[in-house]
Design a protein around this motif. Structure first.
Motif, short mmCIF file in Angstrom:
data_model
loop_
_atom_site.label_atom_id
_atom_site.label_comp_id
_atom_site.label_asym_id
_atom_site.label_seq_id
_atom_site.Cartn_x
_atom_site.Cartn_y
_atom_site.Cartn_z
N GLU A 103 -86.37 17.37 -59.87
CA GLU A 103 -84.99 17.36 -59.37
C GLU A 103 -84.74 16.12 -58.51
O GLU A 103 -85.66 15.45 -58.04
N LYS A 104 -83.46 15.79 -58.34
CA LYS A 104 -83.06 14.72 -57.42
C LYS A 104 -83.21 15.18 -55.99
O LYS A 104 -83.24 16.40 -55.79
N PRO A 105 -83.26 14.35 -54.97
CA PRO A 105 -83.50 12.92 -55.09
C PRO A 105 -84.93 12.69 -55.59
O PRO A 105 -85.79 13.54 -55.40
N ASP A 112 -79.76 14.13 -50.11
CA ASP A 112 -79.71 15.38 -50.87
C ASP A 112 -78.45 15.42 -51.73
O ASP A 112 -78.50 15.63 -52.95
N THR A 149 -82.72 26.44 -45.91
CA THR A 149 -84.05 26.03 -46.40
C THR A 149 -84.75 25.15 -45.36
O THR A 149 -84.13 24.22 -44.81
N TRP A 150 -86.01 25.46 -45.10
CA TRP A 150 -86.75 24.79 -44.01
C TRP A 150 -86.84 23.29 -44.21
O TRP A 150 -86.76 22.52 -43.26
N TRP A 151 -86.97 22.88 -45.45
CA TRP A 151 -87.18 21.45 -45.72
C TRP A 151 -85.89 20.64 -45.57
O TRP A 151 -85.95 19.43 -45.40
N LEU A 191 -88.73 22.08 -59.23
CA LEU A 191 -87.62 22.13 -58.26
C LEU A 191 -88.22 22.30 -56.88
O LEU A 191 -88.14 23.37 -56.28
N ASN A 215 -94.74 29.63 -57.97
CA ASN A 215 -94.22 29.37 -56.63
C ASN A 215 -95.36 29.61 -55.66
O ASN A 215 -96.19 30.49 -55.87
N ARG A 216 -95.39 28.78 -54.60
CA ARG A 216 -96.53 28.93 -53.68
C ARG A 216 -96.52 30.31 -53.02
O ARG A 216 -97.58 30.87 -52.77
N SER A 217 -95.34 30.88 -52.72
CA SER A 217 -95.34 32.29 -52.32
C SER A 217 -95.07 33.10 -53.59
O SER A 217 -93.98 33.09 -54.14
N TYR A 251 -77.91 26.45 -48.67
CA TYR A 251 -78.90 25.37 -48.65
C TYR A 251 -79.32 25.02 -47.22
O TYR A 251 -80.42 24.51 -46.99
N ILE A 295 -83.54 28.55 -54.73
CA ILE A 295 -82.10 28.79 -54.97
C ILE A 295 -81.62 28.17 -56.29
O ILE A 295 -81.02 28.84 -57.12
N PHE A 296 -81.91 26.90 -56.45
CA PHE A 296 -81.34 26.20 -57.61
C PHE A 296 -82.00 26.66 -58.91
O PHE A 296 -81.35 26.67 -59.96
N GLY A 299 -91.21 26.18 -58.36
CA GLY A 299 -90.23 26.11 -57.27
C GLY A 299 -89.10 27.08 -57.55
O GLY A 299 -87.98 26.70 -57.88
N THR A 300 -89.41 28.38 -57.45
CA THR A 300 -88.45 29.42 -57.87
C THR A 300 -87.48 29.75 -56.73
O THR A 300 -87.34 30.90 -56.31
N1 LIG Z 1 -78.82 18.99 -58.87
C1 LIG Z 1 -78.30 19.69 -57.91
O1 LIG Z 1 -77.10 19.80 -57.79
C2 LIG Z 1 -79.22 20.41 -56.94
C3 LIG Z 1 -78.72 21.41 -56.11
C4 LIG Z 1 -79.60 22.07 -55.27
C5 LIG Z 1 -80.94 21.73 -55.23
N2 LIG Z 1 -81.39 20.74 -56.04
C6 LIG Z 1 -82.80 20.33 -55.99
O2 LIG Z 1 -83.62 21.42 -56.41
C7 LIG Z 1 -84.83 21.43 -55.66
C8 LIG Z 1 -84.98 22.79 -54.99
O3 LIG Z 1 -83.90 22.99 -54.12
P1 LIG Z 1 -83.47 24.45 -53.65
O4 LIG Z 1 -82.16 24.29 -53.01
O5 LIG Z 1 -83.62 25.42 -54.75
O6 LIG Z 1 -84.53 24.73 -52.50
P2 LIG Z 1 -85.40 26.03 -52.19
O7 LIG Z 1 -84.59 27.25 -52.43
O8 LIG Z 1 -85.99 25.81 -50.84
O9 LIG Z 1 -86.53 25.96 -53.30
C9 LIG Z 1 -87.66 25.14 -53.15
C10 LIG Z 1 -88.86 25.85 -53.71
O10 LIG Z 1 -89.99 25.00 -53.52
C11 LIG Z 1 -91.06 25.78 -52.96
N3 LIG Z 1 -91.87 24.98 -52.03
C12 LIG Z 1 -91.56 24.66 -50.77
N4 LIG Z 1 -92.55 23.93 -50.22
C13 LIG Z 1 -93.48 23.82 -51.15
C14 LIG Z 1 -94.75 23.20 -51.17
N5 LIG Z 1 -95.25 22.59 -50.10
N6 LIG Z 1 -95.46 23.25 -52.30
C15 LIG Z 1 -95.00 23.90 -53.36
N7 LIG Z 1 -93.80 24.55 -53.38
C16 LIG Z 1 -93.07 24.49 -52.29
C17 LIG Z 1 -90.39 26.87 -52.20
O11 LIG Z 1 -91.30 27.97 -52.10
P3 LIG Z 1 -91.38 28.85 -50.79
O12 LIG Z 1 -90.16 29.68 -50.78
O13 LIG Z 1 -92.62 29.61 -50.94
O14 LIG Z 1 -91.42 27.90 -49.61
C18 LIG Z 1 -89.14 27.17 -53.01
O15 LIG Z 1 -89.33 28.19 -53.95
C19 LIG Z 1 -84.74 20.27 -54.68
O16 LIG Z 1 -85.40 19.16 -55.22
C20 LIG Z 1 -83.24 19.99 -54.59
O17 LIG Z 1 -82.95 18.65 -54.27
C21 LIG Z 1 -80.56 20.10 -56.91
#
Ligand SMILES: NC(=O)c1ccc[n+]([C@@H]2O[C@H](COP(=O)([O-])OP(=O)(O)OC[C@H]3O[C@@H](n4cnc5c(N)ncnc54)[C@H](OP(=O)(O)O)[C@@H]3O)[C@@H](O)[C@H]2O)c1
Length: 346
Positions: free
Chosen positions: A102-104, A186, A171-173, A79, A40-42, A168, A16-17, A13-14
């Motif tokens: 990662e949380k949640p 979140d 992000t699509w999700w 992540l 990462n899937r992409s 944040y 933002i975080f 999960g490469t």
């Molecule tokens: N502790 C904290 O303060 C904090 C802060 C921010 C985030 N987080 C946590 O960190 C995690 C990632 O968050 P983020 O903000 O970095 O989000 P993000 O940028 O969207 O990263 C998510 C990654 O997961 C990949 N992904 C998406 N759908 C997927 C699937 N179906 N199968 C496999 N991989 C998939 C994405 O790849 P693609 O780009 O190819 O879709 C992307 O690289 C989340 O769990 C979030 O709750 C924690």
């Protein structure tokens, strides 16, 4: 694995975080953990992350299965959007590798319960990363509340301005959240983690939620009345959808005094102690690096893995389950007009 050898981390999960916080955190403690591979899937995004972090291209993958097959990977750091964490835990544990997610903890309680069950069934550490739990101010507040008699009530009030440029939001999700409560789970789980680490778990609550911003994708504002398992009463307000200023304040009232932690401005948080003997209040210096929880998460995870002792984890899935269950109960209560809801147990 010898305890003096850094754990080799396979990160999936490469996004933002991963780039902005996990990589710098891991890089800051090289004798404890080292990035060995990523997925990462992409795949292009994984390759970009690898080039920025020094992972050789031979250790870059497009799936968890491939990452798990890499003999250079000791542990998994996942992540992912929270609805995919359960599968990641299942796959990692089947492959015999400890995992931190990662949380949640998950997108819904059924998934969260499965994660707890898997973690209970194995000696391999399954950690949920919740950086707020590692704030140095927590033990400080715990020791201060010993000076305020019996704790009767607390208020945890967190409001912050809506940021249209928030990365944040892109992000699509998060735009179409599958996780219950959207931005409430979140970001809100961090706040629940903070006050429950100090005051114990929530027993029942009544809550109302609303959606202020269309961009939030779901409810984004919550106010709740809480009864803790200890009998202490509390209130919890959380939103990132209103206007300036940011107000982040935890007030704890006892029979003989009050503790107030104001972290509205993270760079200059203040901690105050008021007692019957000192009604004007005393400023307690806030311990250094109060916000630096992420490297400590990895140190804690690595210690549990190296010592093969999952009881060392500061945030086992049961604890993260509770943080999430408080948000889920709040959403349920609001749907029923604010009726009292018992917070689910794993
Ligand atoms: N502790 C904290 O303060 C904090 C802060 C921010 C985030 N987080 C946590 O960190 C995690 C990632 O968050 P983020 O903000 O970095 O989000 P993000 O940028 O969207 O990263 C998510 C990654 O997961 C990949 N992904 C998406 N759908 C997927 C699937 N179906 N199968 C496999 N991989 C998939 C994405 O790849 P693609 O780009 O190819 O879709 C992307 O690289 C989340 O769990 C979030 O709750 C924690």
């Amino acid at each position: 694995m010898p305890s003096e050898t850094p754990l080799r981390v396979g990160l999936i999960g490469t996004g933002i975080f991963a780039s902005q916080r996990h990589f710098p955190a891991i890089a800051s403690i090289p004798s404890t953990v080292q990035l060995a591979a990523c997925a990462n899937r992409s795949i292009d995004k994984a390759k970009k992350f690898a080039s920025e972090t020094g992972i050789p291209e031979s250790h870059v993958y497009d799936s968890l299965a491939s990452l798990l097959s890499d003999p250079n990977v000791d542990v998994i750091d996942a992540l992912l959007p929270s609805q995919f964490s359960l599968q990641a835990v299942k796959d990692a544990i089947s492959a015999g590798k400890p995992i931190a997610i990662e949380k949640p903890i998950a997108a819904n309680l059924a998934q969260a319960k499965e994660i707890v069950a898997i973690a209970r069934s194995t000696e391999l550490p399954v950690a949920v990363l919740e950086n707020f739990i590692f704030w140095n101010v927590i033990p400080e507040i715990k020791s201060l509340i010993e000076q305020i008699g019996d704790v009767v009530y607390f208020s945890h009030y967190c409001t912050s301005p809506f940021n249209f440029n928030n990365q944040y939001l892109e992000t699509w999700w998060r735009q179409k959240p599958e996780h219950v409560g959207g931005f409430l789970s979140d970001g809100g789980v961090h706040q629940v983690a903070l006050f429950t680490e100090i005051l114990g778990q929530v027993d029942t609550l009544s809550a109302l939620t609303t959606q202020v911003r269309e961009q939030s994708g779901d409810v984004d504002t919550l106010t709740a009345t809480l009864k803790m398992k200890s009998g202490v009463l509390g209130s919890f307000t959380y939103t990132s959808a209103v206007s300036n200023p940011r107000i982040n304040k935890l007030s704890i009232n006892g029979t003989k005094g009050t503790v107030i932690y104001d972290f509205s401005d993270k760079a200059s948080a203040t901690l105050m102690l008021y007692t019957d003997a000192d009604k004007t209040g005393k400023v307690i210096p806030v311990p250094d690096n109060v916000q630096e929880g992420v490297p400590k998460e990895f140190e804690n995870f690595a210690e549990a893995v190296q010592k093969n002792d999952k009881s060392l984890l500061k945030i086992p899935p049961e604890k993260a389950f509770h943080h999430f269950a408080v948000i889920v109960a709040s959403v349920e209560s609001s749907k029923n007009g604010g009726t009292s809801v018992k917070v689910a147990e794993p």
